[in-house]
Structure formats: structure tokens, C-alpha cells
Motif scaffolding. Structure first.
Motif, mmCIF file in Angstrom:
data_model
loop_
_atom_site.group_PDB
_atom_site.id
_atom_site.type_symbol
_atom_site.label_atom_id
_atom_site.label_comp_id
_atom_site.label_asym_id
_atom_site.label_seq_id
_atom_site.Cartn_x
_atom_site.Cartn_y
_atom_site.Cartn_z
ATOM 1 N N MET A 325 6.420 -45.064 54.283
ATOM 2 C CA MET A 325 6.262 -46.451 53.833
ATOM 3 C C MET A 325 4.978 -46.614 53.024
ATOM 4 S SD MET A 325 8.978 -47.645 55.373
ATOM 5 C CE MET A 325 8.882 -49.431 55.537
ATOM 6 N N LEU A 326 5.109 -47.121 51.813
ATOM 7 C CA LEU A 326 3.951 -47.422 50.973
ATOM 8 C C LEU A 326 3.792 -48.933 50.895
ATOM 9 C CD1 LEU A 326 1.735 -46.270 49.036
ATOM 10 C CD2 LEU A 326 3.362 -46.662 47.173
ATOM 11 N N ASN A 327 2.661 -49.418 51.366
ATOM 12 C CA ASN A 327 2.392 -50.866 51.394
ATOM 13 C C ASN A 327 3.501 -51.641 52.103
ATOM 14 O OD1 ASN A 327 0.072 -50.308 49.893
ATOM 15 N ND2 ASN A 327 1.115 -50.632 47.935
ATOM 16 N N GLY A 328 3.985 -51.063 53.207
ATOM 17 C CA GLY A 328 4.972 -51.728 54.038
ATOM 18 C C GLY A 328 6.404 -51.627 53.561
ATOM 19 N N LYS A 329 6.646 -50.881 52.472
ATOM 20 C CA LYS A 329 8.006 -50.755 51.922
ATOM 21 C C LYS A 329 8.359 -49.281 51.753
ATOM 22 C CE LYS A 329 6.673 -52.969 48.323
ATOM 23 N NZ LYS A 329 6.605 -53.585 46.972
ATOM 24 N N PHE A 330 9.648 -48.970 51.937
ATOM 25 C CA PHE A 330 10.086 -47.606 51.691
ATOM 26 C C PHE A 330 10.165 -47.343 50.192
ATOM 27 C CE2 PHE A 330 13.688 -44.683 50.752
ATOM 28 C CZ PHE A 330 13.063 -43.512 51.170
ATOM 29 N N LEU A 331 9.528 -46.266 49.775
ATOM 30 C CA LEU A 331 9.635 -45.794 48.397
ATOM 31 C C LEU A 331 9.897 -44.304 48.444
ATOM 32 C CD1 LEU A 331 9.314 -46.105 45.289
ATOM 33 C CD2 LEU A 331 6.874 -45.603 45.610
ATOM 34 N N PHE A 332 11.052 -43.884 47.953
ATOM 35 C CA PHE A 332 11.325 -42.454 47.898
ATOM 36 C C PHE A 332 10.295 -41.788 46.994
ATOM 37 C CE2 PHE A 332 13.513 -38.668 46.191
ATOM 38 C CZ PHE A 332 13.766 -38.011 47.399
ATOM 39 N N GLN A 333 9.651 -40.759 47.504
ATOM 40 C CA GLN A 333 8.628 -40.060 46.739
ATOM 41 C C GLN A 333 9.219 -38.766 46.200
ATOM 42 O OE1 GLN A 333 4.762 -39.758 48.631
ATOM 43 N NE2 GLN A 333 4.958 -41.782 49.571
ATOM 44 N N TYR A 334 9.138 -38.616 44.890
ATOM 45 C CA TYR A 334 9.710 -37.437 44.246
ATOM 46 C C TYR A 334 8.777 -36.923 43.167
ATOM 47 C CZ TYR A 334 13.015 -34.327 41.907
ATOM 48 O OH TYR A 334 13.625 -33.226 41.365
ATOM 49 N N GLY A 335 8.460 -35.646 43.254
ATOM 50 C CA GLY A 335 7.557 -35.076 42.262
ATOM 51 C C GLY A 335 7.644 -33.567 42.206
ATOM 52 N N PRO A 336 6.977 -32.983 41.239
ATOM 53 C CA PRO A 336 6.988 -31.532 41.110
ATOM 54 C C PRO A 336 5.890 -30.855 41.923
ATOM 55 C CG PRO A 336 5.860 -32.485 39.239
ATOM 56 C CD PRO A 336 6.303 -33.639 40.108
ATOM 57 N N LEU A 337 6.129 -29.612 42.272
ATOM 58 C CA LEU A 337 5.102 -28.729 42.807
ATOM 59 C C LEU A 337 4.189 -28.377 41.637
ATOM 60 C CD1 LEU A 337 4.614 -27.144 45.592
ATOM 61 C CD2 LEU A 337 5.481 -25.168 44.325
ATOM 62 N N ASP A 338 2.946 -28.767 41.721
ATOM 63 C CA ASP A 338 2.020 -28.608 40.599
ATOM 64 C C ASP A 338 0.928 -27.612 40.983
ATOM 65 O OD1 ASP A 338 -0.292 -29.190 38.801
ATOM 66 O OD2 ASP A 338 1.075 -30.691 38.001
ATOM 67 N N GLN A 339 0.929 -26.460 40.316
ATOM 68 C CA GLN A 339 -0.003 -25.387 40.668
ATOM 69 C C GLN A 339 -1.356 -25.535 39.972
ATOM 70 O OE1 GLN A 339 1.441 -22.588 42.567
ATOM 71 N NE2 GLN A 339 3.512 -22.362 41.828
ATOM 72 N N GLY A 340 -1.386 -26.240 38.842
ATOM 73 C CA GLY A 340 -2.650 -26.477 38.173
ATOM 74 C C GLY A 340 -3.253 -25.255 37.508
ATOM 75 N N TRP A 341 -2.420 -24.356 36.986
ATOM 76 C CA TRP A 341 -2.914 -23.153 36.299
ATOM 77 C C TRP A 341 -2.699 -23.282 34.789
ATOM 78 C CZ3 TRP A 341 -4.799 -18.331 38.273
ATOM 79 C CH2 TRP A 341 -4.965 -18.307 39.669
ATOM 80 N N TRP A 342 -3.551 -22.578 34.034
ATOM 81 C CA TRP A 342 -3.520 -22.628 32.571
ATOM 82 C C TRP A 342 -3.637 -21.215 32.005
ATOM 83 C CZ3 TRP A 342 -2.954 -27.429 30.316
ATOM 84 C CH2 TRP A 342 -3.084 -28.512 31.190
ATOM 85 N N PRO A 343 -2.861 -20.875 30.963
ATOM 86 C CA PRO A 343 -2.917 -19.509 30.434
ATOM 87 C C PRO A 343 -4.252 -19.172 29.785
ATOM 88 C CG PRO A 343 -1.615 -20.908 28.986
ATOM 89 C CD PRO A 343 -1.898 -21.707 30.223
ATOM 90 N N ASP A 344 -4.960 -20.207 29.289
ATOM 91 C CA ASP A 344 -6.244 -19.964 28.626
ATOM 92 C C ASP A 344 -7.439 -20.164 29.558
ATOM 93 O OD1 ASP A 344 -5.692 -22.686 28.758
ATOM 94 O OD2 ASP A 344 -5.603 -22.952 26.584
ATOM 95 N N GLY A 345 -7.334 -21.108 30.510
ATOM 96 C CA GLY A 345 -8.458 -21.412 31.390
ATOM 97 C C GLY A 345 -8.257 -21.069 32.848
ATOM 98 N N LEU A 346 -7.069 -20.550 33.210
ATOM 99 C CA LEU A 346 -6.715 -20.236 34.593
ATOM 100 C C LEU A 346 -6.840 -21.478 35.474
ATOM 101 C CD1 LEU A 346 -8.173 -16.613 34.986
ATOM 102 C CD2 LEU A 346 -5.857 -17.307 34.330
ATOM 103 N N TYR A 347 -7.864 -21.571 36.326
ATOM 104 C CA TYR A 347 -8.024 -22.750 37.175
ATOM 105 C C TYR A 347 -8.497 -23.980 36.394
ATOM 106 C CZ TYR A 347 -7.433 -21.586 42.168
ATOM 107 O OH TYR A 347 -6.924 -21.318 43.416
ATOM 108 N N THR A 348 -9.039 -23.779 35.208
ATOM 109 C CA THR A 348 -9.685 -24.861 34.471
ATOM 110 C C THR A 348 -8.872 -25.245 33.245
ATOM 111 O OG1 THR A 348 -11.796 -23.897 35.144
ATOM 112 C CG2 THR A 348 -11.875 -25.615 33.456
#
Length: 617
Positions: A325-348
Motif C-alpha cells: 500500500m502506497l499512501n493508503g492505496k494499493f498500487l501495483f509496482q512494476y519495474g526493471p531489475l537495474d544493475q547500474g553498469w556502463w560499458p565506458d564507466g563501469l559503476y560510474t
């Protein structure tokens, strides 16, 4: 006159030398790059203020070209250096300009100079690091000012006593990072990358900066809210507070002050917001804050901040199934698995623009949540999520692997917890607490995930309950993907989280949904390698690969249809693998270089919008 000419000529020479050095820097070639790579220069590398939750005007960004050397672990500070490295990019990355590995038997040394800060005799100078992986010792003018162990949490040292007279100061940094040869949290970094495991990240990978503060100063802020009373709660941390000093906290919107309260330095301001709006996806209302340390009418120190009013809780629906429940209401939460990697900066990420790009594309596709997977981002990433109204599930970076794994009835992971050493356990607890504390004030974060798929998982019940007690304002997903601790039908923590590839499934709500929120923590993993946009030309990997975008979209649409049915049955959230390709993984919605979006936003958003419209009793 002659002295002036000499000084002027010297200044021009130094400027020319700096220009030559900057021109000599270039990214390491050999791998794919993002479109932002060519825009990066030593002068513009992440120049934004790095701490949006507590801003000051008086600060200096130290990013840029530093000297570096790699030498045997335990050796004395080097007198000669191998070349230059662009901070804040890890030494293994292309954007560092170095592209070398370090390993457990060596240490990475940095060397630079900075102009002596302007300060009064009572002022203090604080040196900040957004993050450095993993053990970091900092020297100013040859004096060790402190050691930090942790690759994901920001840290700082008061360097006032190490400063010397003169126009410049010498800063040196020693970093040791054993990667997967050590017990420390390290996420998906390994010395020999393959499959779902990636290149090591050693050294400074977030902004280094410096600020001058008075002898008594605001060292931290903890922002929270209470939905029922429509209050913003602000708890300041004041260093060296003196008798008679107070803290004045005020909330603002569009330049108008809405509430104000003056408290003792160790108190909590409770600001009631008339006609308050709640923060949520689609309406991410933020209130600006001004926090002032005062003595009488004199302002000794002042910082800017912001907060939101929002609440995340668990509650049953009409069928008795627990829902998120978000702010007292049901909201289906849907999103991607985000690894946060970059081919040029790796972690950055190569730039602020790039950092925000992934979030914006995710939102354009119709997702309302991101699971940040076994990595912690710079504070500005969460700031962008706060401003854009993107929900975040935050994983603790995994480490100290070695567990076995087996499945029980295709629903729950079952195994014994990892037997960690006292050193390993202490390292985990220290860094997890720091991460929760340092990112507590970001309203976008709604779920903490202490463990993923039993990777280094230990003392599950104890760690989960400790996490819940440390931050009762958020939900806790004790073990994403398995190895749950159960008492009857109740699983430790708020959530039961299944991982299943590629199809969308969920645990039986009749058995598990009465006590815990049901989520599908990972699924999908539909792969499409795109020629010319892959980390390597062969041996790429995906859970299920397709030949073209049409085949990929058709399969994905089928997954979304199944999700609609599961939501009706009791599913509260789902996480699709994944935002982008990462190294040899080709399961991304986008290629690793972000140049090809495999399934367009216009195709995905209508599919996702239906998920939020499913009727729930």
C-alpha cells in the motif's frame, strides 16, 4: 614589473601544461561506448553538487586528472607515478583513461594537489568521497587523516589539522580492493568476469569534494514524514553544538514558506503542511527545506534540503491477501531489475545526463518502480527518482558467496545460511547500516532488500528483524528469490519474493498471501543480442534469446497478459530482468551502450498501463 611578468608567464605555462595533459587523456579503446563518452572531459567530469539532500554553497569539486600508481600491497607511498587517471572513474574503466586491473595483491595509489581553502581560524575543512571501493586510506600532506572500509557508502574526513601554510595542499589516496577474493560486499564484481558476473571496480568511483564549515555545523539531516498528521519530520545532526545554539527548520513550496519551527540541536522539527500533497508516481510533490544553525539572531550555518510526505505499508485486501500500500492505496509496482553498469564507466555513469537517461527511459516505457540490484548509486540518482516519481527497491550489495542452493516445491528456496566469519559479518552489518542511514531521506526508496538469492546470506531472521527495527518506515524483502525463514505460514520480513525465468509465476496466495506480500522479484530475461552493440562478438548470454524485435515483443506481451491474471489473484509487484544488457548478458530492454532500445516505449507503455488498472478487491 619584471616579477609581475615572470609570474604571469609562469601562470600561462601552468595553464598550457594543464591543457596539454587534458588533451593527452582519452578513454581506453576496445569496447563499445555510450553516446556520452565523447562528451566527457577532465574539466567536466561530474561537476554537479553530489549531495542533494544537504546542499551548501561553499564547496569545491576535486574531480579531474590525478596521478596514479599500482604497486604491491603494503608498500610505502610511491614517489613516482605511472600516469594520470580521470577521477571519479574506476581504474578498470575506459573513462578512467587507464583500463588496468589491480587485484588483492596490489594497491592503487592516487596523488593530486588542491588549492588551500579560504577559511577563518575557527573554520573546519571536510573532505568528502561519494564512494571508493573498497578500503580507502586518505593522506593530506603526508598525514593519514583516516581509513574507510566500504565500497558503496559516502564518507568524509575532517582534514583541518593536516593542512599546512601555503597556496596548495597534497592529497594522496591508497585503495585496496580484493574483489571476490575478499568477504566484503562487492555485488557482481569478480576477477574473472563471465555470464552474470562482471568486471571488477577498484578505487574512487564517485565524486570527491571539499567544503569549509564553521566550528559548530550541521553535519547531517534525517528527513521523514507522517501521513496522518501531514507532517514533515526533520532531525538534524549538529557537530560541536554549543550552549544556546538552536536549529531553525522551515518548509517551502514555490518560494513560499509553509511552516517553520525552532528546535534544540538534538531535537526533531515537526512541520505541519496545510493542504499537503502526497508523493507518488505521477505526482512526485517535494517540499524544499531550509535548515539553519543559529545563535540568537545570528545564522552560524545553513543547508538546503527537501522532503516528501509518503507512506509505504502492508495491509490486507477484501480477500485477506496482503497488499503493498502506497499512501493508503494499493498500487501495483512494476519495474526493471537495474544493475547500474556502463560499458565506458563501469559503476560510474559517464555524466549526469546519462545517469538520468536510464530512469527517464524506464518511466517512458510505463514502469513505476526500479529494483536497484546489488549496487548502490550516487545520491543524485535517487534525487532524480525523487523528482520524477520513480519508486525504488534498494538491494544490499552481495558478498562472501559460497552457499549451496536447492529448490523446495518450486516455490521457496531452501538451504542453510552461510557461516560467515566474525570479520565478514561485521563488515556486512557496518555497511548495510551506513547505506540505510545515508539514503534514509530519499522518499523514492520504499523497500530494503538485505539478501538476494542466498548470495552470502546469513542469519536471515536476525538480519531481517534488525533491518526492520533500524528503519520501520519501509518494507523489508528479506531474501529476494529464496532461502526464506518461516514460522508457520509467516515468512520473516514483509515480502515473499519468487524468482522465475522466463515466465511470470507467484507463490500460492492461499498459503503465503495471508501473512506476507507476494511479489515476483525477477522474471523475463528475454534476450536479443544486437550486432555492433555487444560487449563481445560471441558467447553472449540470455535466459531466452530471440532473433528479432517482433519475436521479442510478442513473447513479452504474453508475459504481461499473465501478469494481469496474477495481480487479480494476489500479486503486488513484479521485477522484469532487465534495464540494459550488461557485458555478456543480453537480456536488456536496451543495449549496453544505450544506443538501441529493443522494445519501444510506445509499444510497452500500453501493456504496462493495463497492469495498474487491474481491479483488486
Amino acid at each position: 614589473m619584471k616579477k609581475t611578468l615572470i609570474c604571469g608567464a609562469l601562470l600561462v605555462f601552468v595553464q598550457q601544461m594543464n591543457l596539454v595533459q587534458a588533451q593527452d587523456w582519452k578513454p581506453v579503446e576496445g569496447k563499445i561506448m555510450t553516446e556520452w563518452t565523447e562528451k566527457v572531459t577532465p574539466e567536466n567530469a561530474h561537476q554537479e553538487y553530489p549531495r542533494p539532500q544537504m546542499t551548501r554553497d561553499n564547496w569545491v569539486n576535486l574531480n579531474g586528472l590525478w596521478d596514479y600508481a599500482i604497486q604491491a600491497k603494503g608498500a610505502a607511498a610511491p614517489s613516482n607515478f605511472e600516469g594520470e587517471i580521470l577521477v571519479p572513474f574506476a581504474v578498470e574503466s575506459a573513462l578512467s583513461g587507464v583500463g588496468k586491473t589491480v587485484g588483492k595483491d596490489q594497491e592503487l595509489w592516487y596523488n593530486t594537489e588542491f588549492a588551500s581553502p579560504k577559511k577563518s581560524i575557527k573554520d573546519h575543512v571536510i573532505l568528502h568521497f561519494g564512494a571508493s571501493d573498497w578500503e580507502t586510506e586518505v593522506f593530506v600532506n603526508g598525514v593519514s587523516v583516516g581509513i574507510h572500509r566500504g565500497g558503496y557508502d559516502p564518507f568524509e574526513f575532517d582534514i583541518t589539522s593536516a593542512l599546512k601554510s601555503g597556496k596548495s595542499q597534497v592529497l594522496q589516496v591508497r585503495v585496496w580492493d580484493p574483489s571476490d577474493d575478499g568477504p566484503q560486499p562487492r555485488g557482481k564484481q569478480v576477477n574473472n568476469p563471465s555470464g552474470i558476473w562482471y568486471t571488477p571496480v577498484t578505487g574512487i568511483w564517485q565524486t570527491v569534494w571539499m567544503e569549509t564549515v564553521p566550528s559548530s555545523y550541521i553535519a547531517g539531516i534525517r528527513n521523514a514524514s507522517d501521513l496522518e498528521s501531514k507532517q514533515i519530520l526533520v532531525t538534524p545532526q549538529v557537530t560541536a553544538a554549543q550552549a544556546g545554539q538552536q536549529v531553525k527548520v522551515s518548509a517551502w513550496k514555490d518560494g513560499n514558506m509553509l511552516a517553520e519551527q525552532t528546535i534544540d540541536p538534538n531535537g526533531t522539527a515537526k512541520l505541519t503542511i496545510a493542504n499537503a500533497e502526497f508523493w507518488e508516481p505521477g505526482n512526485p510533490v517535494l517540499y524544499d527545506l531550509k535548515v539553519e544553525l543559529i545563535s540568537g539572531k545570528k545564522v552560524l550555518d545553513e543547508v538546503g534540503s527537501y522532503a516528501a510526505i509518503r507512506e509505504i505499508k502492508m495491509a490486507p485486501d477484501a480477500e485477506g491477501i496482503q497488499r503493498m500500500m502506497l499512501n493508503g492505496k494499493f498500487l501495483f509496482q512494476y519495474g526493471p531489475l537495474d544493475q547500474g553498469w556502463w560499458p565506458d564507466g563501469l559503476y560510474t555513469a559517464p555524466s549526469e545526463e546519462a545517469l538520468v537517461f536510464d530512469i527517464q527511459k524506464t518511466q517512458d516505457m510505463g514502469f513505476n518502480m526500479i529494483r536497484k540490484h546489488v549496487k548502490v548509486e550516487p545520491a543524485r540518482w535517487y534525487y532524480a527518482c525523487d523528482k520524477m516519481g520513480m519508486l525504488v527497491w534498494q538491494d544490499m550489495p552481495s558478498g562472501d558467496m559460497g552457499n549451496g542452493w536447492e529448490m523446495k516445491v518450486g516455490v521457496l528456496g531452501s538451504q542453510t545460511d552461510r557461516a560467515r566469519t566474525p570479520e565478514s559479518e561485521a563488515i556486512y552489518r557496518t555497511e548495510w547500516k551506513e547505506i540505510m542511514d545515508d539514503f534514509y531521506s530519499f522518499p523514492s526508496i520504499v523497500v530494503w532488500v538485505p539478501f538476494n538469492e542466498a548470495w552470502g546470506q546469513f542469519k536471515t531472521k536476525e538480519i531481517t528483524e534488525w533491518t526492520e527495527n533500524h528503519d520501520p518506515s519501509r518494507l523489508v524483502n528479506s531474501a529476494s528469490g529464496g532461502n526464506f525463514e518461516m514460522e508457520g505460514t509467516k515468512i520473516t520480513g514483509d515480502i515473499i519474493d519468487l524468482h522465475n525465468y522466463p515466465d511470470a509465476k507467484m507463490p500460492d496466495p492461499g498459503i503465503f498471501g495471508k501473512e506476507n506480500i507476494i511479489v515476483l522479484g525477477e522474471f523475463g530475461g528475454l534476450g536479443l543480442p544486437v550486432d555492433g552493440h555487444v560487449w563481445q562478438q560471441k558467447d553472449n548470454w540470455g535466459y531466452q534469446s530471440f532473433k528479432n524485435e517482433e519475436e521479442l515483443l510478442n513473447r513479452y506481451a504474453g508475459l504481461m497478459k499473465r501478469l494481469e491474471e496474477l495481480i487479480s489473484d494476489g500479486l503486488s509487484a513484479a521485477v522484469y530482468t532487465q534495464t540494459t544488457d550488461v557485458e555478456v548478458e543480453t537480456n536488456g530492454l536496451m543495449t549496453y551502450d544505450r544506443k538501441v532500445i529493443k522494445m519501444k516505449a510506445a509499444q510497452l507503455k500500453p501493456l504496462h498501463d493495463k497492469l495498474y488498472q487491474v481491479s483488486v478487491k
